[in-house]
Scaffold this active site. Structure first.
Site, PDB file in Angstrom:
ATOM      1  N   GLU A   1       0.873  -1.230  -0.102  1.00 40.80           N
ATOM      2  CA  GLU A   1      -0.069  -0.213   0.034  1.00 40.80           C
ATOM      3  C   GLU A   1       1.078   1.368   0.138  1.00 40.80           C
ATOM      4  OE1 GLU A   1      -2.988   2.620  -0.260  1.00 40.80           O
ATOM      5  OE2 GLU A   1      -3.425   0.267  -0.203  1.00 40.80           O
TER       6      GLU A   1
ATOM      7  N   ASP B   1       0.943   4.425  -3.252  1.00 42.53           N
ATOM      8  CA  ASP B   1       0.714   5.702  -2.531  1.00 42.53           C
ATOM      9  C   ASP B   1       2.037   6.596  -3.139  1.00 42.53           C
ATOM     10  OD1 ASP B   1      -1.784   4.827  -1.749  1.00 42.53           O
ATOM     11  OD2 ASP B   1      -1.177   5.042   0.352  1.00 42.53           O
TER      12      ASP B   1
ATOM     13  N   SER C   1      -7.288   3.468  -3.770  1.00 40.35           N
ATOM     14  CA  SER C   1      -5.947   3.764  -3.240  1.00 40.35           C
ATOM     15  C   SER C   1      -4.752   4.537  -4.208  1.00 40.35           C
ATOM     16  CB  SER C   1      -5.219   2.539  -2.763  1.00 40.35           C
ATOM     17  OG  SER C   1      -5.751   2.288  -1.470  1.00 40.35           O
TER      18      SER C   1
END
Length: 585
Positions: free
Chosen positions: A292, A296, A499
């Site tokens: 994750e 990002d 995301s």
């Protein structure tokens, strides 16, 4: 001789009459999936956080509406740290009342926040039960690594009524079914697959975000983003991350080599650890958490071209959702203390609106309002469960057939910009997983009243979905989130979800802010009133059905339509038009 039960009732009445308690929050039972192991040990120690009543939240809301609405005489006159503090700090009366009550009960409060509006107390279960009319119990859930201590009801002593807004954690439980995915970054319930992806030579030509993954070059071409370096170093974008994780710098370097060869592969981010030493976990231990973080940072630093990027890595108490609430709070408190906060903050974590409890959810939303008033664009992913919360779960019997729609928080907070996901290029359409809907907690803000009402008129009278028609509508915008290339553990892969969408849109805004600062103008700050006033600077997305990633397309959900809709908001950005609107406003 009194019967034992009658004696207990008399004792309870005696305690209540002496302490004069007022119920603060309560619930009938713990959510499904939580099992009580009985009363918590009297000697077990709790650390409870208390949000003290701020001086003037309605005044701050009114001020933010004025400084963020195009055409206002105060437009973009963002507030200083001290100006915001004047609204959100507790009154002397409130501070005195809490200190006096704590002292009378041999407790010592610890101030947690720059504005002195958050304090904590450490006390035993026995003391907490007595002071707050509570019955703390130990609960388990199959998704938790350890039991949690909660109460189904908590009250305030009369001395604190009107002075305390939140006691955390107390009655808050997660109502999300997150057993298979306890950390729920919303991009990972996805189309992930290992593959060979195209390199710079082909990027921007054939990538469509469906069969062929999008890359930074594809996104620059699709949205018209420039590749020229930023001119201002006093403008930054911050990516937030949790569970003490941080992006792998080697993977970032590989990503830049493969997809942004026009900038040095040594370009990196500044790591800001909170609650831990900042030492990066080895890839073998970091696992999905680092995935994750990688996504990002790769889709901010890989797009903003020279704008300084920070990664805020926050220690999170555990894998249970209340740990996320605490980590969100720590994030806000850190930002509140900065004299010069970043111009854009993006977060790709999206719990369900009911996860934190109403009082905590409202207080966190107020903190985002305070940040927005300082000229910070606060962005959150809108979730990957379509209309059914953080994620949709076809494996749970009846889940996809349940037409009680679940909103996502913080995306449902009126003071943040919620970002949904699109895919494809000819035309660009909504993904099925893009989270969107209407808040059950927050009323609809002024800036989207007309847009949301126009959408509601498109729904048939017999629409079976159940939701709050007068609630804050989200998302506000959308960008690609269907299928994007990324690097994880040295391998080229593809993934999808909101995301990715939030950091991509953050990059668009940070790049515009660079141009504004270079011209001596204020940054965009709180975006939403400006976005809805400039909907023609976005490509309207009119195809899509947000049933979720796992639920079948026949599941009841919203459909994309002309104008704003709860899949893609007002649409995807057209950079040149947004830049023009930013300078004309």
């Amino acid at each position: 001789m009194l019967l034992p039960a009658f004696a207990n009732i008399l004792a309870l009445l005696s305690v209540v009459s002496c302490t004069r308690l007022a119920v603060h929050e309560s619930r009938r039972a713990a959510p499904s999936g939580f099992t009580s192991l009985g009363a918590a040990s009297d000697s077990h120690m709790l650390t409870l956080k208390f949000a003290l009543t701020p001086k003037n939240i309605p005044g701050l809301e009114q001020k933010l509406a004025s400084i963020s609405t195009p055409g206002s005489s105060e437009f973009r006159q963002w507030l200083s740290k001290d100006e915001v503090k004047a609204f959100v700090q507790p009154s002397n009366e409130t501070v005195s009342a809490f200190k006096s009550w704590a002292s009378a009960n041999d407790l010592t409060p610890t101030v947690l926040s720059p504005n002195a509006d958050w304090v904590s107390l450490t006390l035993s279960v026995a003391t907490a039960n007595k002071l707050f009319g509570a019955r703390f119990e130990t609960f388990t859930h199959q998704a938790l690594t350890q039991p949690i201590t909660r109460t189904l009801s908590i009250s305030l002593p009369s001395e604190l009524v009107g002075h305390v807004k939140v006691i955390h954690p107390s009655t808050s439980f997660s109502t999300s079914t997150f057993a298979s995915d306890p950390i729920y970054p919303p991009s990972r319930r996805n189309i992930e697959k290992q593959l060979t992806v195209q390199r710079d030579a082909e990027a921007g030509k054939g990538c469509d975000g469906i069969e062929i993954p999008m890359t930074p070059a594809c996104l620059q071409k699709l949205y018209g983003m420039p590749s020229t370096p930023a001119a201002q170093q006093n403008n930054s974008v911050m990516v937030t991350g949790y569970w003490s994780t941080s992006p792998n710098r080697t993977d970032l370097s590989t990503f830049l080599e493969d997809y942004r060869s026009d900038i040095p592969s040594t370009t990196t981010y500044d790591l800001i650890p909170i609650g831990h030493d900042g030492v990066q976990m080895p890839p073998s231990e970091a696992g999905i958490l680092q995935l994750e973080a990688n996504l990002d940072i790769q889709y901010t630093l890989g797009l903003v071209t020279g704008v300084p990027v920070q990664f805020l890595s926050v220690e999170t108490p555990s894998t249970e959702v209340e740990g996320v609430a605490t980590a969100f709070l720590e994030t806000s408190l850190y930002l509140e203390g900065l004299e010069n906060p970043p111009s854009v903050v993006t977060t790709s974590y999206a719990p369900t609106e009911t996860d934190f409890g109403e009082s905590m959810t409202r207080r966190l939303c107020d903190s985002y309002m305070a940040l927005s008033a300082r000229g910070v664009s606060v962005l959150f992913a809108s979730g990957d469960g379509g209309v059914r919360g953080t994620h949709d779960y076809r494996s749970i019997p009846g889940f996809c057939e349940n037409n009680d729609f679940l909103a996502i928080f913080p995306a449902s907070c009126p003071w943040v910009t919620a970002v949904g996901a699109t895919q494809g290029v000819h035309p660009e359409v909504s993904t099925n997983l893009t989270g969107g809907g209407f808040s059950a907690l927050f009323p609809r803000p002024w800036y989207q009243e007309e847009a949301a009402e126009n959408f509601l008129k498109t729904l048939p009278d017999d629409f079976p979905g159940k939701f709050n028609r007068s609630g804050r509508a989200y998302p506000d915008v959308a960008v690609q989130g269907g299928n994007l290339a990324y690097i994880f553990r040295g391998r080229s892969m593809a993934i999808g979800g909101t995301s990715l969408s939030s950091p991509i849109f953050a990059s668009v805004i940070a790049t515009i802010n660079d141009r504004l600062k270079a011209a001596g103008k204020p940054v965009l700050g709180f975006l939403n009133p400006w976005i809805y006033a400039n909907a023609d600077a976005f490509t309207d997305i009119t195809v899509g059905h947000n049933s979720g990633y796992e639920c079948p397309v026949e599941s009841v959900a919203f459909d994309a339509t002309k104008g704003w809709d709860p899949l893609t908001g007002v649409g995807s950005p057209i950079f040149v038009k947004l830049l023009d609107a930013a300078f004309k406003s």
